[in-house]
Motif scaffolding. Structure first.
Motif, PDB file in Angstrom:
ATOM      1  N   ILE A  39       0.841  -1.194   0.000  1.00  0.00           N
ATOM      2  CA  ILE A  39       0.000   0.000   0.000  1.00  0.00           C
ATOM      3  C   ILE A  39       0.879   1.248   0.000  1.00  0.00           C
ATOM      4  CG2 ILE A  39      -2.094  -0.937   1.021  1.00  0.00           C
ATOM      5  CD1 ILE A  39      -1.051  -0.095   3.741  1.00  0.00           C
ATOM      6  N   GLY A  40       2.170   1.063  -0.328  1.00  0.00           N
ATOM      7  CA  GLY A  40       3.120   2.169  -0.309  1.00  0.00           C
ATOM      8  C   GLY A  40       2.667   3.379  -1.112  1.00  0.00           C
ATOM      9  N   GLU A  41       2.051   3.135  -2.266  1.00  0.00           N
ATOM     10  CA  GLU A  41       1.690   4.273  -3.115  1.00  0.00           C
ATOM     11  C   GLU A  41       0.447   5.016  -2.627  1.00  0.00           C
ATOM     12  OE1 GLU A  41       0.175   2.868  -6.975  1.00  0.00           O
ATOM     13  OE2 GLU A  41       0.635   0.852  -6.242  1.00  0.00           O
ATOM     14  N   TYR A  42      -0.239   4.467  -1.615  1.00  0.00           N
ATOM     15  CA  TYR A  42      -1.455   5.136  -1.150  1.00  0.00           C
ATOM     16  C   TYR A  42      -1.237   5.922   0.130  1.00  0.00           C
ATOM     17  CZ  TYR A  42      -3.173   1.313  -4.027  1.00  0.00           C
ATOM     18  OH  TYR A  42      -3.362   0.415  -5.026  1.00  0.00           O
ATOM     19  N   LEU A  43       0.005   5.965   0.617  1.00  0.00           N
ATOM     20  CA  LEU A  43       0.242   6.512   1.960  1.00  0.00           C
ATOM     21  C   LEU A  43      -0.294   7.921   2.148  1.00  0.00           C
ATOM     22  CD1 LEU A  43       3.766   5.145   2.913  1.00  0.00           C
ATOM     23  CD2 LEU A  43       1.551   4.541   3.868  1.00  0.00           C
ATOM     24  N   LYS A  44      -0.348   8.700   1.060  1.00  0.00           N
ATOM     25  CA  LYS A  44      -0.788  10.083   1.205  1.00  0.00           C
ATOM     26  C   LYS A  44      -2.293  10.235   1.028  1.00  0.00           C
ATOM     27  CE  LYS A  44       3.304  12.782   0.499  1.00  0.00           C
ATOM     28  NZ  LYS A  44       4.321  11.752   0.196  1.00  0.00           N
ATOM     29  N   ARG A  45      -2.963   9.155   0.633  1.00  0.00           N
ATOM     30  CA  ARG A  45      -4.401   9.275   0.369  1.00  0.00           C
ATOM     31  C   ARG A  45      -5.223   9.185   1.641  1.00  0.00           C
ATOM     32  NH1 ARG A  45      -5.868   5.704  -4.771  1.00  0.00           N
ATOM     33  NH2 ARG A  45      -4.114   6.241  -6.116  1.00  0.00           N
ATOM     34  N   LEU A 105      -9.882   5.188  -1.157  1.00  0.00           N
ATOM     35  CA  LEU A 105      -9.404   3.818  -1.361  1.00  0.00           C
ATOM     36  C   LEU A 105     -10.578   2.871  -1.598  1.00  0.00           C
ATOM     37  CD1 LEU A 105      -6.842   3.585   1.571  1.00  0.00           C
ATOM     38  CD2 LEU A 105      -6.386   4.217  -0.784  1.00  0.00           C
ATOM     39  N   SER A 106     -10.291   1.755  -2.246  1.00  0.00           N
ATOM     40  CA  SER A 106     -11.319   0.736  -2.438  1.00  0.00           C
ATOM     41  C   SER A 106     -11.431  -0.098  -1.163  1.00  0.00           C
ATOM     42  CB  SER A 106     -10.929  -0.167  -3.599  1.00  0.00           C
ATOM     43  OG  SER A 106      -9.818  -0.946  -3.219  1.00  0.00           O
ATOM     44  N   GLY A 150     -10.861  -3.230  -0.567  1.00  0.00           N
ATOM     45  CA  GLY A 150      -9.719  -4.096  -0.315  1.00  0.00           C
ATOM     46  C   GLY A 150      -8.519  -3.313   0.189  1.00  0.00           C
ATOM     47  N   GLN A 151      -8.338  -2.109  -0.369  1.00  0.00           N
ATOM     48  CA  GLN A 151      -7.216  -1.272   0.069  1.00  0.00           C
ATOM     49  C   GLN A 151      -7.419  -0.814   1.502  1.00  0.00           C
ATOM     50  OE1 GLN A 151      -7.595   1.556  -3.040  1.00  0.00           O
ATOM     51  NE2 GLN A 151      -6.156   0.528  -4.404  1.00  0.00           N
ATOM     52  N   ARG A 152      -8.663  -0.446   1.823  1.00  0.00           N
ATOM     53  CA  ARG A 152      -8.946  -0.030   3.206  1.00  0.00           C
ATOM     54  C   ARG A 152      -8.653  -1.166   4.170  1.00  0.00           C
ATOM     55  NH1 ARG A 152     -14.663   3.241   2.729  1.00  0.00           N
ATOM     56  NH2 ARG A 152     -14.070   4.274   0.810  1.00  0.00           N
ATOM     57  N   GLN A 153      -9.047  -2.354   3.736  1.00  0.00           N
ATOM     58  CA  GLN A 153      -8.809  -3.546   4.535  1.00  0.00           C
ATOM     59  C   GLN A 153      -7.315  -3.702   4.820  1.00  0.00           C
ATOM     60  OE1 GLN A 153     -10.758  -5.936   5.935  1.00  0.00           O
ATOM     61  NE2 GLN A 153      -8.773  -6.620   6.647  1.00  0.00           N
ATOM     62  N   ARG A 154      -6.527  -3.465   3.792  1.00  0.00           N
ATOM     63  CA  ARG A 154      -5.076  -3.581   3.952  1.00  0.00           C
ATOM     64  C   ARG A 154      -4.540  -2.528   4.902  1.00  0.00           C
ATOM     65  NH1 ARG A 154      -4.202  -4.838  -1.754  1.00  0.00           N
ATOM     66  NH2 ARG A 154      -4.042  -7.101  -1.855  1.00  0.00           N
ATOM     67  N   VAL A 155      -5.076  -1.298   4.769  1.00  0.00           N
ATOM     68  CA  VAL A 155      -4.610  -0.233   5.664  1.00  0.00           C
ATOM     69  C   VAL A 155      -4.942  -0.595   7.111  1.00  0.00           C
ATOM     70  CG1 VAL A 155      -4.860   2.180   6.291  1.00  0.00           C
ATOM     71  CG2 VAL A 155      -4.851   1.522   3.894  1.00  0.00           C
ATOM     72  N   ALA A 156      -6.139  -1.136   7.308  1.00  0.00           N
ATOM     73  CA  ALA A 156      -6.531  -1.532   8.664  1.00  0.00           C
ATOM     74  C   ALA A 156      -5.569  -2.581   9.211  1.00  0.00           C
ATOM     75  CB  ALA A 156      -7.953  -2.065   8.662  1.00  0.00           C
ATOM     76  N   MET A 157      -5.154  -3.499   8.341  1.00  0.00           N
ATOM     77  CA  MET A 157      -4.187  -4.513   8.767  1.00  0.00           C
ATOM     78  C   MET A 157      -2.845  -3.855   9.049  1.00  0.00           C
ATOM     79  SD  MET A 157      -5.392  -7.844   7.759  1.00  0.00           S
ATOM     80  CE  MET A 157      -3.970  -8.503   6.972  1.00  0.00           C
ATOM     81  N   GLY A 158      -2.481  -2.894   8.190  1.00  0.00           N
ATOM     82  CA  GLY A 158      -1.215  -2.187   8.376  1.00  0.00           C
ATOM     83  C   GLY A 158      -1.179  -1.479   9.710  1.00  0.00           C
ATOM     84  N   LEU A 188     -16.375  -7.152   2.233  1.00  0.00           N
ATOM     85  CA  LEU A 188     -15.773  -7.244   0.900  1.00  0.00           C
ATOM     86  C   LEU A 188     -16.612  -8.157   0.007  1.00  0.00           C
ATOM     87  CD1 LEU A 188     -12.051  -7.736   1.951  1.00  0.00           C
ATOM     88  CD2 LEU A 188     -13.190  -5.625   1.291  1.00  0.00           C
ATOM     89  N   ASP A 189     -16.434  -8.012  -1.299  1.00  0.00           N
ATOM     90  CA  ASP A 189     -17.184  -8.905  -2.182  1.00  0.00           C
ATOM     91  C   ASP A 189     -16.538 -10.298  -2.186  1.00  0.00           C
ATOM     92  OD1 ASP A 189     -15.265  -9.167  -4.449  1.00  0.00           O
ATOM     93  OD2 ASP A 189     -15.601  -7.013  -4.558  1.00  0.00           O
ATOM     94  N   ALA A 190     -17.282 -11.261  -2.682  1.00  0.00           N
ATOM     95  CA  ALA A 190     -16.917 -12.668  -2.506  1.00  0.00           C
ATOM     96  C   ALA A 190     -15.512 -12.990  -3.022  1.00  0.00           C
ATOM     97  CB  ALA A 190     -17.943 -13.542  -3.199  1.00  0.00           C
ATOM     98  N   LYS A 191     -15.165 -12.425  -4.173  1.00  0.00           N
ATOM     99  CA  LYS A 191     -13.891 -12.782  -4.782  1.00  0.00           C
ATOM    100  C   LYS A 191     -12.725 -12.226  -3.976  1.00  0.00           C
ATOM    101  CE  LYS A 191     -11.694 -12.812  -9.249  1.00  0.00           C
ATOM    102  NZ  LYS A 191     -11.520 -11.988 -10.442  1.00  0.00           N
TER     103      LYS A 191
END
Lengths: 366, 293
Positions: A123-129, A134-135, A137-145, A164-167
């Motif tokens: 998620i390095g490229e989203y650090l300033k957002r 974020l989508s 899945g990205q939010r999910q990753r940030v929460a994990m981060g 999140l959606d099934a896939k």
């Protein structure tokens, strides 16, 4: 790094007890999934470990220290919430650094930890957002981060994938598992999704109405469910159940429609001559010839899934279409083409039988 | 997409909005137009003759020290009222948000003052602070403070600020509380796990997240202090002593209806109108821009 010991934990809201004494010893690095239907108390249990709910009775130990009276921030835990709970007015970087700043870490240390976690989660490229850019899945990753940078002894996950959606859920599930293995941090994960539970867990806690019905590895639970509830909850499609009478010689069970199921070498204990619940998984019912058949099903519906075909049937004609949840499911190969209305003779495969007490729902025998 | 409703007859929608338009025209547009027109006129004290004087009334206003003083007095008054009522309401809402037991009782009690008419609020404070009869004035006297807002301009200003603030706290409280309660609980829980204590959570999570509400309330409070406080001033001080609490909206009344300078008073109300328009534009601009999280 720390284990978690939960000793006879109870929770009451006023006069209503919602958790009735749960005990489990979780080893360091273990991935424990708490699974159950909504309202069974699984989130409450997790929130008690986090320190967000008061403990009515019992003890929780993290890393050998009783934390009943310890503030959430001092429990050395990190939590991932169902709605991610990202701070909307802060950038991704600030979200991850918030807790570290409060720990009074030096700036370069914060930077290093955030960068490392961001790298790991890509998620390095989203650090300033901001989170809203974020989508899911990205939010999910940030929460994990945000959880990872704290370098806690215990991770707590409260249904982190249910938004999140099934896939994406399948991908994130695998990522969470891989991440946990890599960091080797003790994790408690709450979900109502039994597939998630089966695939993630080292050990599962199956909660039902505030009781821990069974605590074991996913496979053991699948193969030897401790109760009718667990048997019906874990596994898809759900296990088939019949009620029948165990013969006095303990060799067979006569079910309502008159069909007889052989007990073989199943240890029935002192239940001979009594009514009993029978459970058989869909893949343990095999179609056979009429004279080998133990049960003859009338097919009411067919689901063709490609890799497999599910035939739903009833043992007598009188069953209504609206009664599908009580249908008997037979899992057949993908190329099988049963037709609705047709009769399907089936028998229980070796080792496919599970017996449960009619009154308590507890497993009979081994 | 909202579904549009179509009426078959073309007169019905007009008939439906007609009462509102009628009220707007009669009670807002017409008086406003009158005020603008009158601000260009000079009338003699007996109302026998009028003269069209263009912007003379306005020029006179800006040359008049009493008016410019009133301007800065009004600015001080409204900033104080806005600041005090916002901060007190914020503290109260912050505490009410954390309370579990009797929460509704507290909230109901805190909302009550909003139902009190400004004049009555003023009357309450007059009674409490009356130099000869007032309980509070008596209490202050025990501590050796000689309170007399009828003689001391600073005390008079403090008193109207108190009365106006007290009245507005409820309104602000209501909005602050609603804003706070719309913040997801899990955010605060996440912050608690991250190590933020209650005060830290308030300043780093709650306060930034309710900024849109705070800004909205700031504008509403300034408008309130500018225009809706006439009743309080009238009941408490009548603009006195020696004009110490003579804020713009009260001056419009006292110059026009007591001083009978109709043209000058009309010019003042036109200035006030312009201020309202500017504030409203600012509000719309920023509120539209303001992100909702």
């Amino acid at each position: 790094m720390a284990g978690v010991n939960i000793r006879n934990i109870k929770k009451s809201y006023g006069a209503i007890e919602v958790l009735h004494g749960i005990s489990v010893d979780i080893e360091d690095g273990e991935f424990i999934v708490i699974v159950g239907a909504s309202g069974c108390g699984k989130s409450t249990l997790l929130r008690m470990v986090a320190g967000l709910e008061a403990i009515t009775e019992g003890e929780i130990e993290i890393g050998g220290r009783v934390v009943n009276e310890v503030e959430p921030k001092d429990r050395d835990i990190a939590m991932v919430f169902q709605n991610y709970a990202l701070y909307p007015h802060m950038s991704v970087y600030q979200n991850m650094a918030y807790g570290l700043k409060l720990m009074n870490l030096p700036k370069d240390e914060i930077q290093a930890r955030v960068d490392k976690a961001a790298d790991m989660l890509q998620i390095g490229e989203y650090l300033k957002r901001r989170p809203r850019e974020l989508s899911g899945g990205q939010r999910q990753r940030v929460a994990m981060g945000r959880a990872i940078v704290r370098e806690p002894s215990v991770f707590l996950f409260d249904e982190p994938l249910s938004n999140l959606d099934a896939k994406l859920r399948v991908t994130m599930r695998l990522e969470i598992r891989a991440l946990q293995r890599r960091l080797d941090v003790t994790s408690l994960y709450v979900t109502h999704d039994q597939v998630e539970a089966m695939t993630l867990a080292d050990r599962l806690i199956v909660l039902n109405d505030g009781y821990a019905e069974q605590i074991d590895t996913p496979l053991n639970i699948y193969e030897n469910p401790a109760s009718e509830f667990v048997a019906g909850f874990i596994g898809s499609p759900p296990m088939n159940f019949f009620t029948g009478d165990l013969s006095t010689d303990g060799k067979s069970i006569e079910i309502d429609s008159g069909a007889k199921i052989a007990v073989k070498d199943y240890p029935v204990g002192d239940n001979v001559g009594k009514p009993i619940r029978i459970g058989v998984r869909a893949e343990k019912l095999e179609p056979c010839s009429r004279n080998e058949a133990e049960i003859i099903l009338k097919i009411a519906a067919v689901e063709t899934l490609g890799s497999e075909t599910l035939a739903h049937g009833f043992t007598d004609d009188g069953m209504a279409i609206t009664d599908m949840e009580n249908s008997i499911v037979v899992k057949m190969p993908g190329d099988a083409r049963p037709t609705v209305g047709e009769e399907l003779p089936v028998r229980v495969m070796a080792g496919g039988l599970h017996l449960f007490d009619v009154g308590t729902g507890k497993r009979v025998g081994g | 997409m909202l579904k549009r409703v179509h009426f078959n007859t073309s007169w019905l929608p007009f008939a439906l909005v007609a009462p509102q338009i009628f009220i707007t025209v009669v009670f807002f547009l017409w008086p406003a137009g009158q005020a603008i027109f009158q601000s260009f006129l000079l009338e003699d004290a007996f109302g026998l003759s009028t003269e069209f004087v263009w912007f003379d009334n306005f020029k006179e206003l800006w040359a008049d020290d009493a008016y410019t003083d009133s301007f800065s007095r009004t600015a001080f008054f409204s900033l104080m009222v806005a600041f005090l009522s916002l901060s007190i309401a914020l503290v109260l809402a912050g505490m009410a948000d954390r309370i579990v037991k009797f929460a509704t009782t507290y909230r109901t009690l805190l909302i009550w003052p909003y139902a009190v008419a400004p004049v009555l609020a003023g009357a309450l404070f007059v009674f409490m602070f009356d130099p000869t009869l007032g309980l509070v004035a008596y209490a202050l006297d025990i501590f050796g403070y000689d309170w007399n807002h009828k003689l001391n301009g600073g005390e008079a200003m403090a008193l109207v600020i108190m009365a106006a603030t007290w009245k507005q706290i409820s309104y602000n409280f209501l909005f602050f509380l609603a804003a706070m309660q719309s913040i997801p609980k899990s955010l605060l829980e996440a912050a608690a796990i991250d190590g933020a204590g209650p005060a830290r959570r308030f300043w780093t999570i709650i306060f930034p997240l309710i900024t849109p509400t705070t800004f909205f309330l700031l504008v509403v409070n300034i408008v309130y202090a500018f225009f809706d406080t006439f009743g309080i001033i009238s009941a408490v001080t009548d603009g006195g002593p020696a004009g110490a609490t003579n804020i713009l909206v009260y001056k419009v009344y006292s110059d026009g209806f007591i001083g009978l300078d109709l043209g000058g008073s009309a010019a003042q109300s036109v200035v006030l109108m312009a201020i309202v328009i500017v504030i409203t534009i600012i509000q719309f601009r920023y509120i539209e821009k303001k992100v909702d999280y």
